[in-house]
Design a protein around this motif. Structure first.
Motif, PDB file in Angstrom:
ATOM      1  N   LEU A  81     119.831  -2.940 144.513  1.00  0.00           N
ATOM      2  CA  LEU A  81     120.275  -4.263 144.068  1.00  0.00           C
ATOM      3  C   LEU A  81     119.676  -4.615 142.714  1.00  0.00           C
ATOM      4  O   LEU A  81     120.371  -5.148 141.836  1.00  0.00           O
ATOM      5  N   GLU A  82     118.391  -4.317 142.516  1.00  0.00           N
ATOM      6  CA  GLU A  82     117.776  -4.576 141.214  1.00  0.00           C
ATOM      7  C   GLU A  82     118.521  -3.828 140.109  1.00  0.00           C
ATOM      8  O   GLU A  82     118.767  -4.365 139.029  1.00  0.00           O
ATOM      9  N   THR A  83     118.872  -2.581 140.394  1.00  0.00           N
ATOM     10  CA  THR A  83     119.567  -1.765 139.392  1.00  0.00           C
ATOM     11  C   THR A  83     120.965  -2.301 139.122  1.00  0.00           C
ATOM     12  O   THR A  83     121.405  -2.386 137.963  1.00  0.00           O
ATOM     13  N   TYR A  84     121.671  -2.703 140.184  1.00  0.00           N
ATOM     14  CA  TYR A  84     123.022  -3.238 140.023  1.00  0.00           C
ATOM     15  C   TYR A  84     123.002  -4.551 139.238  1.00  0.00           C
ATOM     16  O   TYR A  84     123.823  -4.769 138.339  1.00  0.00           O
ATOM     17  N   LEU A  85     122.052  -5.410 139.569  1.00  0.00           N
ATOM     18  CA  LEU A  85     121.945  -6.693 138.863  1.00  0.00           C
ATOM     19  C   LEU A  85     121.690  -6.483 137.374  1.00  0.00           C
ATOM     20  O   LEU A  85     122.231  -7.203 136.525  1.00  0.00           O
ATOM     21  N   THR A  86     120.885  -5.484 137.055  1.00  0.00           N
ATOM     22  CA  THR A  86     120.563  -5.209 135.658  1.00  0.00           C
ATOM     23  C   THR A  86     121.739  -4.574 134.920  1.00  0.00           C
ATOM     24  O   THR A  86     122.090  -4.987 133.808  1.00  0.00           O
ATOM     25  N   GLU A  87     122.349  -3.574 135.540  1.00  0.00           N
ATOM     26  CA  GLU A  87     123.359  -2.788 134.836  1.00  0.00           C
ATOM     27  C   GLU A  87     124.750  -3.410 134.840  1.00  0.00           C
ATOM     28  O   GLU A  87     125.546  -3.159 133.936  1.00  0.00           O
ATOM     29  N   HIS A  88     125.055  -4.228 135.845  1.00  0.00           N
ATOM     30  CA  HIS A  88     126.423  -4.735 135.966  1.00  0.00           C
ATOM     31  C   HIS A  88     126.550  -6.253 135.889  1.00  0.00           C
ATOM     32  O   HIS A  88     127.647  -6.759 135.683  1.00  0.00           O
ATOM     33  N   LEU A  89     125.478  -6.970 136.078  1.00  0.00           N
ATOM     34  CA  LEU A  89     125.577  -8.435 136.090  1.00  0.00           C
ATOM     35  C   LEU A  89     124.771  -9.096 134.979  1.00  0.00           C
ATOM     36  O   LEU A  89     124.636 -10.321 134.958  1.00  0.00           O
ATOM     37  N   GLY A  90     124.216  -8.308 134.082  1.00  0.00           N
ATOM     38  CA  GLY A  90     123.578  -8.871 132.902  1.00  0.00           C
ATOM     39  C   GLY A  90     122.206  -9.467 133.095  1.00  0.00           C
ATOM     40  O   GLY A  90     121.697 -10.166 132.207  1.00  0.00           O
ATOM     41  N   TYR A  91     121.564  -9.208 134.225  1.00  0.00           N
ATOM     42  CA  TYR A  91     120.200  -9.698 134.425  1.00  0.00           C
ATOM     43  C   TYR A  91     119.231  -8.872 133.583  1.00  0.00           C
ATOM     44  O   TYR A  91     119.420  -7.671 133.392  1.00  0.00           O
ATOM     45  N   ASP A  92     118.165  -9.516 133.116  1.00  0.00           N
ATOM     46  CA  ASP A  92     117.091  -8.771 132.483  1.00  0.00           C
ATOM     47  C   ASP A  92     116.289  -8.073 133.576  1.00  0.00           C
ATOM     48  O   ASP A  92     116.137  -8.600 134.689  1.00  0.00           O
ATOM     49  N   TRP A  93     115.733  -6.892 133.259  1.00  0.00           N
ATOM     50  CA  TRP A  93     114.977  -6.131 134.253  1.00  0.00           C
ATOM     51  C   TRP A  93     113.800  -6.915 134.823  1.00  0.00           C
ATOM     52  O   TRP A  93     113.367  -6.686 135.952  1.00  0.00           O
ATOM     53  N   SER A  94     113.296  -7.877 134.047  1.00  0.00           N
ATOM     54  CA  SER A  94     112.121  -8.632 134.479  1.00  0.00           C
ATOM     55  C   SER A  94     112.432  -9.728 135.490  1.00  0.00           C
ATOM     56  O   SER A  94     111.515 -10.301 136.076  1.00  0.00           O
ATOM     57  N   GLU A  95     113.716 -10.043 135.713  1.00  0.00           N
ATOM     58  CA  GLU A  95     114.056 -11.183 136.570  1.00  0.00           C
ATOM     59  C   GLU A  95     114.811 -10.804 137.842  1.00  0.00           C
ATOM     60  O   GLU A  95     115.271 -11.690 138.570  1.00  0.00           O
ATOM     61  N   VAL A  96     114.922  -9.489 138.129  1.00  0.00           N
ATOM     62  CA  VAL A  96     115.758  -9.091 139.270  1.00  0.00           C
ATOM     63  C   VAL A  96     114.994  -9.016 140.589  1.00  0.00           C
ATOM     64  O   VAL A  96     115.614  -9.000 141.658  1.00  0.00           O
ATOM     65  N   HIS A  97     113.669  -8.970 140.542  1.00  0.00           N
ATOM     66  CA  HIS A  97     112.912  -8.750 141.778  1.00  0.00           C
ATOM     67  C   HIS A  97     113.163  -9.849 142.810  1.00  0.00           C
ATOM     68  O   HIS A  97     113.485  -9.562 143.974  1.00  0.00           O
ATOM     69  N   ASP A  98     113.007 -11.105 142.413  1.00  0.00           N
ATOM     70  CA  ASP A  98     113.171 -12.206 143.372  1.00  0.00           C
ATOM     71  C   ASP A  98     114.604 -12.291 143.875  1.00  0.00           C
ATOM     72  O   ASP A  98     114.842 -12.593 145.053  1.00  0.00           O
ATOM     73  N   GLU A  99     115.578 -12.022 142.996  1.00  0.00           N
ATOM     74  CA  GLU A  99     116.976 -12.056 143.410  1.00  0.00           C
ATOM     75  C   GLU A  99     117.243 -10.982 144.459  1.00  0.00           C
ATOM     76  O   GLU A  99     117.913 -11.220 145.476  1.00  0.00           O
ATOM     77  N   ALA A 100     116.723  -9.784 144.222  1.00  0.00           N
ATOM     78  CA  ALA A 100     116.909  -8.696 145.185  1.00  0.00           C
ATOM     79  C   ALA A 100     116.206  -8.995 146.502  1.00  0.00           C
ATOM     80  O   ALA A 100     116.703  -8.630 147.582  1.00  0.00           O
ATOM     81  N   ASP A 101     115.051  -9.661 146.443  1.00  0.00           N
ATOM     82  CA  ASP A 101     114.360 -10.063 147.670  1.00  0.00           C
ATOM     83  C   ASP A 101     115.255 -10.930 148.553  1.00  0.00           C
ATOM     84  O   ASP A 101     115.244 -10.810 149.780  1.00  0.00           O
ATOM     85  N   ARG A 102     116.013 -11.803 147.915  1.00  0.00           N
ATOM     86  CA  ARG A 102     116.871 -12.705 148.684  1.00  0.00           C
ATOM     87  C   ARG A 102     118.077 -11.975 149.287  1.00  0.00           C
ATOM     88  O   ARG A 102     118.586 -12.372 150.334  1.00  0.00           O
ATOM     89  N   LEU A 103     118.534 -10.923 148.636  1.00  0.00           N
ATOM     90  CA  LEU A 103     119.773 -10.253 149.043  1.00  0.00           C
ATOM     91  C   LEU A 103     119.569  -9.035 149.945  1.00  0.00           C
ATOM     92  O   LEU A 103     120.481  -8.645 150.675  1.00  0.00           O
ATOM     93  N   GLU A 104     118.393  -8.442 149.900  1.00  0.00           N
ATOM     94  CA  GLU A 104     118.205  -7.119 150.498  1.00  0.00           C
ATOM     95  C   GLU A 104     118.471  -7.056 151.998  1.00  0.00           C
ATOM     96  O   GLU A 104     118.825  -5.992 152.521  1.00  0.00           O
ATOM     97  N   HIS A 105     118.304  -8.157 152.710  1.00  0.00           N
ATOM     98  CA  HIS A 105     118.481  -8.162 154.164  1.00  0.00           C
ATOM     99  C   HIS A 105     119.931  -8.394 154.584  1.00  0.00           C
ATOM    100  O   HIS A 105     120.247  -8.316 155.771  1.00  0.00           O
ATOM    101  N   HIS A 106     120.791  -8.686 153.633  1.00  0.00           N
ATOM    102  CA  HIS A 106     122.108  -9.211 154.001  1.00  0.00           C
ATOM    103  C   HIS A 106     123.272  -8.347 153.538  1.00  0.00           C
ATOM    104  O   HIS A 106     124.414  -8.803 153.562  1.00  0.00           O
ATOM    105  N   ILE A 107     122.998  -7.118 153.114  1.00  0.00           N
ATOM    106  CA  ILE A 107     124.107  -6.251 152.714  1.00  0.00           C
ATOM    107  C   ILE A 107     124.361  -5.211 153.802  1.00  0.00           C
ATOM    108  O   ILE A 107     123.440  -4.763 154.491  1.00  0.00           O
ATOM    109  N   SER A 108     125.611  -4.832 153.947  1.00  0.00           N
ATOM    110  CA  SER A 108     125.986  -3.822 154.938  1.00  0.00           C
ATOM    111  C   SER A 108     125.722  -2.421 154.393  1.00  0.00           C
ATOM    112  O   SER A 108     125.520  -2.233 153.192  1.00  0.00           O
ATOM    113  N   GLU A 109     125.754  -1.429 155.285  1.00  0.00           N
ATOM    114  CA  GLU A 109     125.564  -0.055 154.834  1.00  0.00           C
ATOM    115  C   GLU A 109     126.726   0.396 153.954  1.00  0.00           C
ATOM    116  O   GLU A 109     126.540   1.184 153.031  1.00  0.00           O
TER     117      GLU A 109
END
Length: 227
Positions: A81-109
């Motif tokens: 998720l951190e990589t996707y947010l950075t490469e496809h959604l325009g997030y800076d690498w320094s700001e993706v950790h908290d966003e990924a924390d919120r999403l990591e439990h809620h995605i399907s395989e």
């Protein structure tokens, strides 16, 4: 089914085991998750009853193979998720950790597989951390020395930047320091500052920030300009 909170505990245990190289104390786990030691102890009992954790009185807790597999899956979600947010959604690498924390439990395989495919199955995330494979094999997370362990005149390449603190990540990003940046150590001051040169500029970093930065030496032939 494990709750998001249970998964958070297993991921935290995984990360602390890596950093502390052994069983994790209840107080260390409580500090990492910003909970009280009795709260952490209660959850460890629950996870132990479920077979994800082993506890030994006065010696701490560690993940069972089943617990490690769950932790690796959460880590894989997080780092993809951190990589996707950075490469496809325009997030800076320094700001993706908290966003990924919120999403990591809620995605399907299936979502995980599609994200990995869209990214070309990357091996590392934007901070330089390895991404577990789809088979969730244990990771080799041995990293080089930190920036603060090097001496004046050394030339290094940033290999990994710990994502433990979003403010410190933003501090580094604003100064142009990121994974794969090339740095020359200009000065190591006794007052707790490390000064580096990057792209013709000098940047001074407090020790606590330098400790986040894991580096590898620039190969000798690049330093000398010889083949």
């Amino acid at each position: 089914m494990l709750s998001a909170k249970m998964e958070d505990y297993l991921k935290a245990l995984y990360q602390l085991q890596r950093d502390e190289e052994g069983a994790v104390s209840t107080s260390s786990l409580a500090d990492a998750l910003d909970v009280t030691p009795p709260t952490a102890s209660s959850m460890l009992d629950t996870l132990a009853d479920a077979g994800f954790v082993e506890r030994e009185k006065y010696k701490g807790a560690h993940l069972t193979p089943e617990g490690e597999t769950v932790a690796l899956e959460v880590v894989r979600h997080h780092r993809l998720l951190e990589t996707y947010l950075t490469e496809h959604l325009g997030y800076d690498w320094s700001e993706v950790h908290d966003e990924a924390d919120r999403l990591e439990h809620h995605i399907s395989e299936e979502f995980e597989r599609r994200v990995a495919a869209a990214l070309g199955d990357p091996e590392v995330d934007p901070h330089g951390d390895p991404i577990p494979s789809e088979t969730l094999e244990p990771l080799d997370e041995e990293f080089g020395e930190t920036l603060g362990e090097h001496e004046t005149g050394d030339e290094v390449v940033v290999e990994r930047i710990s994502d433990r603190d979003s403010d410190e990540l933003a501090y580094l990003s604003e100064r142009g320091i990121a994974p794969e940046s090339r740095l020359e150590i200009v000065d190591v001051a006794p007052i707790g500052m490390v000064t580096v040169a990057i792209d013709g500029r000098e940047v001074s970093l407090p020790d606590r920030v330098a400790e986040l930065i894991h580096v590898r030496p620039v190969p000798t032939e690049e330093n000398t300009g010889t083949a």
